[in-house]
Design an enzyme around this catalytic site. Structure first.
Site, short mmCIF file in Angstrom:
data_model
loop_
_atom_site.label_atom_id
_atom_site.label_comp_id
_atom_site.label_asym_id
_atom_site.label_seq_id
_atom_site.Cartn_x
_atom_site.Cartn_y
_atom_site.Cartn_z
N ASN A 196 0.81 -1.22 0.00
CA ASN A 196 0.00 0.00 0.00
C ASN A 196 0.84 1.27 0.00
OD1 ASN A 196 -2.61 0.81 -0.36
ND2 ASN A 196 -3.35 0.05 1.59
N GLY A 231 6.79 -0.10 -4.87
CA GLY A 231 6.39 -1.38 -4.31
C GLY A 231 4.91 -1.69 -4.45
N ASP A 232 4.09 -0.70 -4.80
CA ASP A 232 2.66 -0.94 -5.04
C ASP A 232 2.27 -0.15 -6.28
OD1 ASP A 232 -0.05 -1.73 -4.68
OD2 ASP A 232 0.30 -1.87 -2.54
N ASP A 233 0.99 0.16 -6.45
CA ASP A 233 0.55 0.79 -7.70
C ASP A 233 1.38 2.03 -8.02
OD1 ASP A 233 -1.49 -1.03 -8.21
OD2 ASP A 233 -2.92 0.09 -6.98
N ALA A 252 3.16 -2.10 -8.84
CA ALA A 252 2.11 -3.05 -9.23
C ALA A 252 1.48 -2.67 -10.57
CB ALA A 252 1.04 -3.12 -8.15
#
Length: 419
Positions: A206, A228-230, A252
């Site tokens: 997140n 590390g995420d979107d 992501a």
């Protein structure tokens, strides 16, 4: 510019005002205390005095220690020059209890700007440091852990710009745009990396790069994101968003959603363009995600059974390198692990409409772990997917021939061939 006869210095305060410029607008330069004590009162005072029609400067080669929340509201026609570094404290207890709350996923914001005609410029030297490692270690992959502070937000802002900034080690999302209109984010460098990422990638959950939420007319351009995420997430209420020329590393991917997390709520995302995107060692390429058709546990850590519409979306000119999942993806089974979520087939997402979605000119290669699937589009049997277009999808697996998989996509068979 040196003021004309109005310069004064308040030695008994932790801030000082340079009076007025030649055009009679106030100028405030914020000095740091220099002893690692909380500089928030000085920052807040400067925004109160110069936040309307003025200029506010965070000095170069200066670190500002921020130990309390910064709600910088009611700004108008203000120039904000970030030349130094803002360093947020790692006082977990304080941020859990005092962050600026917003109801969607119970997010907590450490610094937010609201108003109109706000011009924020980091001049390619300003840094906002969230010191996020303490949150990565505490959350251990629990993305919805309450209180994780977001270091930068434009909230209820209109006709505003943020550019030439570095945001690093965010406690949660990095840069969120909430209930705002006519916003530009340009040349933003974002980096959130965990010491334990290689051994435990889940503990960096997140930490999205950019998020748009209930906002209209937003441009995000010329930026680098290692989060590390979107890389960018178009959350509910995102309309008329334009994204161009991004490099996304260890993300992501470019995401629409997640949508449908709140039972009984209708989520709209429309008129989205993302083009000229480079994705390196990311999980997905350009994808759409919704929760399934049953609400399990509670948001933000659970949810589901909402509805919505996604329309007029263009993903164009994506270069993909070493991607570890599907470059082209729709999945309607988003959920959090550990809450006895039933199979999607038992409770398929209901009441979603997806129309006029295009993936165009995707090139590059996938990681061997992906297999040969370069497109996986699974529309729920209780949703409606129409007007989909795939053009020049030339992402190649290292072994074998690229395959595409479509389920319940109007006008296509199971191999995504037109029928």
């Amino acid at each position: 510019m040196k003021p004309h006869g109005l310069e004064f210095l308040l030695f008994f305060s932790s801030w000082y005002c340079l009076g007025a410029r030649a055009d009679a607008s106030p100028v405030c330069v914020i000095p740091a205390a220099g002893d690692e004590s909380d500089d928030s009162p000085a920052i807040i005072q400067a925004f109160q005095d110069c936040g309307k029609g003025g200029q506010i400067t965070f000095s170069a080669n200066t670190t500002y220690y921020v130990q309390t929340v910064l709600q910088l509201h009611n700004l108008s026609n203000v120039q904000i020059d970030f030349l130094g570094t803002i360093l947020f404290s790692t006082d977990v207890r304080y941020w859990i209890q005092h962050g600026s709350y917003y109801h969607f996923q119970n997010i907590s914001i450490a610094m937010e700007f609201s108003g109109e005609y706000i011009n924020i410029d980091g001049h390619s030297q300003g840094v906002i440091d969230g010191q996020g490692q303490v949150w990565y270690d505490l959350a251990l992959g629990v993305g919805g852990l309450f209180g994780r502070p977001i270091p930068f937000s434009l909230r209820n802002a209109n006709h505003s710009i943020a550019r030439n900034l570095e945001i690093k080690q965010s406690g949660k999302w990095n840069f969120v745009i909430i209930e705002s209109h006519n916003i530009t984010a340009d040349n933003i460098f974002i980096s959130s990396t965990s010491d334990d990422f290689q051994a435990n990638p889940g503990n960096l959950g997140n930490t999205d790069g950019f998020d748009t939420l209930y906002s209209d007319d937003v441009r995000i351009t010329n930026s680098y994101i290692n989060s590390g995420d979107d890389c960018v997430s178009f959350k509910p209420g995102s309309t008329n968003i334009y994204v161009q020329n991004l490099t996304c590393v260890n993300t992501a991917g470019i995401a629409v959603g997640s949508l449908g997390q709140y039972q009984g709520q209708f989520d709209l995302v429309e008129n989205i363009t993302a083009r000229d995107i480079k994705l390196v060692s990311s999980r997905n390429g350009a994808y759409i995600k919704t929760y399934n058709g049953i609400s399990v546990y509670y948001p933000p850590q659970g949810g589901g059974n909402g509805t919505g519409r996604v329309q007029n979306v263009l993903f164009e000119n994506f270069y993909i390198q070493n991607i570890t999942a599907a470059p082209v993806l729709i999945q309607q089974c988003t959920h959090w692990e550990g809450y006895n979520v039933p199979p999607c087939a038992d409770f398929p997402a209901t009441g979603f409409t997806f129309q006029n979605v295009t993936w165009k000119n995707f090139t590059g290669n996938t990681n061997p772990s992906v297999g040969t699937t370069v497109a996986s589009l699974a529309c729920s049997p209780k949703s409606n997917c129409t007007g989909f277009t795939f053009t020049d999808i030339d992402v190649r697996p290292p072994n074998g021939t690229a395959t595409l998989s479509c389920t319940n996509i109007h006008g296509y068979d199971e191999k995504c061939q037109p029928v």
